[in-house]
Scaffold this motif. Sequence first.
Motif, PDB file in Angstrom:
ATOM      1  N   THR A 267       0.041  91.886   4.115  1.00  0.00           N
ATOM      2  CA  THR A 267       1.164  91.775   4.851  1.00  0.00           C
ATOM      3  C   THR A 267       2.085  90.668   3.751  1.00  0.00           C
ATOM      4  O   THR A 267       1.717  90.477   2.832  1.00  0.00           O
ATOM      5  N   GLY A 268       3.105  90.208   4.106  1.00  0.00           N
ATOM      6  CA  GLY A 268       4.066  89.630   3.332  1.00  0.00           C
ATOM      7  C   GLY A 268       3.388  88.294   2.728  1.00  0.00           C
ATOM      8  O   GLY A 268       2.459  87.734   3.514  1.00  0.00           O
ATOM      9  N   MET A 278      -0.658  80.200  -2.797  1.00  0.00           N
ATOM     10  CA  MET A 278      -1.179  79.880  -1.432  1.00  0.00           C
ATOM     11  C   MET A 278      -1.689  81.039  -0.541  1.00  0.00           C
ATOM     12  O   MET A 278      -1.354  80.937   0.794  1.00  0.00           O
ATOM     13  N   GLU A 279      -1.868  82.176  -1.111  1.00  0.00           N
ATOM     14  CA  GLU A 279      -2.008  83.447  -0.280  1.00  0.00           C
ATOM     15  C   GLU A 279      -3.201  83.267   0.833  1.00  0.00           C
ATOM     16  O   GLU A 279      -2.760  83.834   1.905  1.00  0.00           O
ATOM     17  N   ARG A 284      -3.130  84.101   7.440  1.00  0.00           N
ATOM     18  CA  ARG A 284      -3.364  84.022   8.760  1.00  0.00           C
ATOM     19  C   ARG A 284      -2.190  83.865   9.577  1.00  0.00           C
ATOM     20  O   ARG A 284      -2.149  84.272  10.871  1.00  0.00           O
ATOM     21  N   PHE A 285      -1.140  83.308   9.138  1.00  0.00           N
ATOM     22  CA  PHE A 285       0.167  83.228   9.876  1.00  0.00           C
ATOM     23  C   PHE A 285       1.169  84.272   9.311  1.00  0.00           C
ATOM     24  O   PHE A 285       1.770  84.805  10.324  1.00  0.00           O
ATOM     25  N   SER A 286       1.008  84.976   8.338  1.00  0.00           N
ATOM     26  CA  SER A 286       1.944  86.071   8.117  1.00  0.00           C
ATOM     27  C   SER A 286       1.838  87.604   8.567  1.00  0.00           C
ATOM     28  O   SER A 286       2.306  88.514   8.378  1.00  0.00           O
ATOM     29  N   PHE A 331       1.159  73.643   8.836  1.00  0.00           N
ATOM     30  CA  PHE A 331       1.459  73.632  10.222  1.00  0.00           C
ATOM     31  C   PHE A 331       2.219  74.860  10.479  1.00  0.00           C
ATOM     32  O   PHE A 331       3.270  75.220   9.831  1.00  0.00           O
ATOM     33  N   PHE A 332       2.137  75.558  11.705  1.00  0.00           N
ATOM     34  CA  PHE A 332       3.019  76.627  12.046  1.00  0.00           C
ATOM     35  C   PHE A 332       3.552  76.246  13.270  1.00  0.00           C
ATOM     36  O   PHE A 332       2.834  75.943  14.273  1.00  0.00           O
TER      37      PHE A 332
END
Length: 387
Positions: A267-268, A278-279, A284-286, A331-332
């Motif tokens: 994904t993005g 920083m892939e 885990r967020f993208s 942080f998300f």
Amino acid sequence: MNFLKKIILLNYYISQIFFWKEFKYIVNEFFSNIEKTNNLRKFLKKNIKFEKKKNNVSFSFKNTFLFSSNLGLFIINESQIQKIFAGDVHGVSICKDVVFFSVFTGIHSSIIKAKLIRNKLSFELREKERILSFETLYGNERIHGLSFDKETGNLCFANTQRNSICYVDINKKKIVNEIFIMKDKTGLSISSDHNHVNSVNCINNFVLFTCHSGSVGIKKRGGSLVGFTDKKKIFFFKTTNRGVHDINLISNDLYICDSFGNYKTYTGRLLRNGKPYMENLLRRFSSNYMLRGLGISGNEFLIGCSNINPDRSLRKKNSGGLIFMCEKNIFFKKLQSSQINEIKCVNDKDVRVGKANLLKIFEKSFGKCIYQQEIEKNFISKKINLI
């Protein structure tokens, strides 16, 4: 008898429309547009703070950032998020304490100028005025990215509707230059949403930009275009995947958001000099979001996460979020806003670069320039109709 038939026929048509599955959507859209337009009207007439409540974040930044979304314009200061305008906002730019942002009301796009004032407890927008407004009936036509050009004192924006980059004289409130980024084979400028130019960034005498589509990429879906113009020529480079957004030059590093990835295996992601950055941290967020909106200051990164539900009617009902990243700390924060559009640092530092060095940076990131185009001296002026 004819009159009675007409009444019966009218009642029949009304009942058919009322129970039509699209009717609810049309009514909701209508009232939503009225609310957005009314919010803009009230905002321009009075000194209104739409929301006093602040959102706390368990991650602190030293810098202050602005971000735009489908639910408004927000400011992040240390560990707090505060709304400073309620509305559907896309582009945002800042010069010292003057903020520019584009508002979409469902019928028009407007560019607003306001002064950012810090009080003891919060931030406010004062001395507000509309710079321009014109008809944009569809979401893809709205004014997209904004960037203030300190060299000319004009505001630059991505005029996605006309496949162009525009300069606005903020004092005369009119477009003073329009650069059409692409021509057809006959040499005629393409003046409709062909490449979906979406982000612009003014750096001394250059405008850096991204386009959602236009390159023949490795994958079947094709790629995107990125490039820059010195207002005499446009230089185009290609990326593998469609749908890139945002373009930032920090020192000699070029950052863009590869928003959708390749649709299949990943994904993005965030790209630095054309390579994933920083892939592992971002993956885990993208995976559930489209990366769009990128603010960088020093070692602090703020990245927008927009909902990518395939059903557009459901997309805005779901949440988006922000990724706070400082070195390896991440942080998300989930947000009510489903679409994060642009992010800018309030105290952004000036970047200076020469043409030869800029070409090297782009070539390092994306390979050789695939196309150059001369810019016409004359441009097609667009009549501005205020709401």
